[in-house]
Design an enzyme around this catalytic site. Structure first.
Site, mmCIF file in Angstrom:
data_model
loop_
_atom_site.group_PDB
_atom_site.id
_atom_site.type_symbol
_atom_site.label_atom_id
_atom_site.label_comp_id
_atom_site.label_asym_id
_atom_site.label_seq_id
_atom_site.Cartn_x
_atom_site.Cartn_y
_atom_site.Cartn_z
ATOM 1 N N ARG A 1 0.810 -1.212 0.000
ATOM 2 C CA ARG A 1 0.000 0.000 0.000
ATOM 3 C C ARG A 1 0.848 1.269 0.000
ATOM 4 N NH1 ARG A 1 -0.416 -4.804 1.200
ATOM 5 N NH2 ARG A 1 0.061 -4.402 3.389
ATOM 6 N N CYS B 1 -5.791 -3.103 8.408
ATOM 7 C CA CYS B 1 -4.627 -2.453 7.803
ATOM 8 C C CYS B 1 -4.990 -0.990 7.644
ATOM 9 C CB CYS B 1 -4.279 -3.063 6.448
ATOM 10 S SG CYS B 1 -3.001 -2.141 5.544
ATOM 11 N N THR C 1 -3.217 1.593 6.243
ATOM 12 C CA THR C 1 -2.890 2.221 4.962
ATOM 13 C C THR C 1 -3.851 1.788 3.862
ATOM 14 O OG1 THR C 1 -0.580 2.176 5.684
ATOM 15 C CG2 THR C 1 -0.988 2.763 3.400
ATOM 16 N N THR D 1 2.610 4.096 8.947
ATOM 17 C CA THR D 1 3.441 4.039 7.750
ATOM 18 C C THR D 1 3.624 5.431 7.154
ATOM 19 O OG1 THR D 1 1.584 3.732 6.228
ATOM 20 C CG2 THR D 1 2.546 1.739 7.216
ATOM 21 N N LYS E 1 7.086 -7.190 10.077
ATOM 22 C CA LYS E 1 6.581 -7.973 8.950
ATOM 23 C C LYS E 1 7.480 -9.165 8.642
ATOM 24 C CE LYS E 1 3.850 -4.495 6.450
ATOM 25 N NZ LYS E 1 2.606 -5.277 6.353
ATOM 26 N N CYS F 1 -0.561 1.665 12.678
ATOM 27 C CA CYS F 1 -0.236 0.622 11.701
ATOM 28 C C CYS F 1 -0.450 -0.685 12.442
ATOM 29 C CB CYS F 1 1.210 0.742 11.222
ATOM 30 S SG CYS F 1 1.805 -0.719 10.314
#
Length: 241
Positions: free
Chosen positions: A56, A90, A92, A134, A174, A204
């Protein structure tokens, strides 16, 4: 309530995989937020966890493929399978919220609205709130430009803090390097606290995997938990009418 006719009141569709561990965390928090004494009192959910949805932040920055076609395809599958609402753990991905909502006939719950409601309840009349998110979430104004967000006194990371701590911290989570992610993200949280933030939004869904009230230098407002609570509220109401 019956299962035989293909309808299930209160069925929540989870448009996840961004990333997979964040989706698991959302499900755990939805279970924790549900006042249940037996299986049948928990929230019915369908989970679409597709990690192959394009990045994203890269898409927002014009450096990668748009995630919108994949997001719409996942949303439509959830709708076709009988979900009555869709949530996306999520932040973003919510940059494409309106386009996804326009592509389906069932409602989506907005993670930022749920989080800002929680921030208002926790922080008083004039919240002094930091934001860990983010690059795309911060640059887009996803939080700061929402209606309630405009009433918040925001404390945002500097460009160097994003570059040195937040972006690599999220990437470490991640990649499964949780200790490294915590070490980086706690430094960013501390910098916001030193500048005057009274609480910090974990904006985030990777961030609350390593940062929480117990190990952060200031109170945290967990966007994942906020969305989970909103989903539980929706489902319980839908099953009561």
């Amino acid at each position: 309530m019956t299962l035989g006719d293909g309808t299930l009141p209160g069925l929540v569709g989870v448009l996840g995989g961004m990333g997979p561990l964040a989706t698991v965390d959302f499900m755990q928090k939805m279970v924790a937020a549900t006042p249940a004494t037996r299986d049948q009192e928990h929230v019915p959910a369908l989970i679409s966890s597709i990690p192959q949805i394009p990045d994203r932040t890269q898409a927002f920055q014009g450096q990668g493929e748009s995630p919108l076609p994949a997001l719409v395809a996942c949303a439509r599958r959830l709708e076709a399978a009988g979900a009555g609402v869709i949530v996306m753990p999520c932040n973003t991905a919510h940059l494409w919220f309106d386009a996804i909502q326009a592509a389906v006939a069932i409602p989506l719950l907005h993670i930022v609205d749920a989080t800002l409601t929680m921030a208002a309840a926790a922080s008083g009349d004039t919240p002094r709130v930091g934001l860990l998110a983010t690059e795309a979430t911060m640059a887009s104004g996803l939080y700061t430009d929402r209606p309630y967000g405009k009433a918040v006194q925001w404390f945002l990371p500097t460009a160097s803090e994003i570059r040195e701590w937040i972006t690599p911290g999220i990437a470490a989570v991640k990649a499964g390097r949780l200790d490294e992610g915590h070490c980086l993200l706690v430094q960013a949280a501390n910098a916001l606290h030193v500048r005057g933030a009274a609480a910090v939004v974990l904006g985030c869904t990777e961030v609350p995997l390593v940062l929480n009230d117990a190990n952060a230098p200031l109170p945290t407002i967990d966007a994942t938990a906020a969305l989970a609570r909103r989903a539980v509220e929706w489902s319980r109401h839908a099953r009561s009418v």
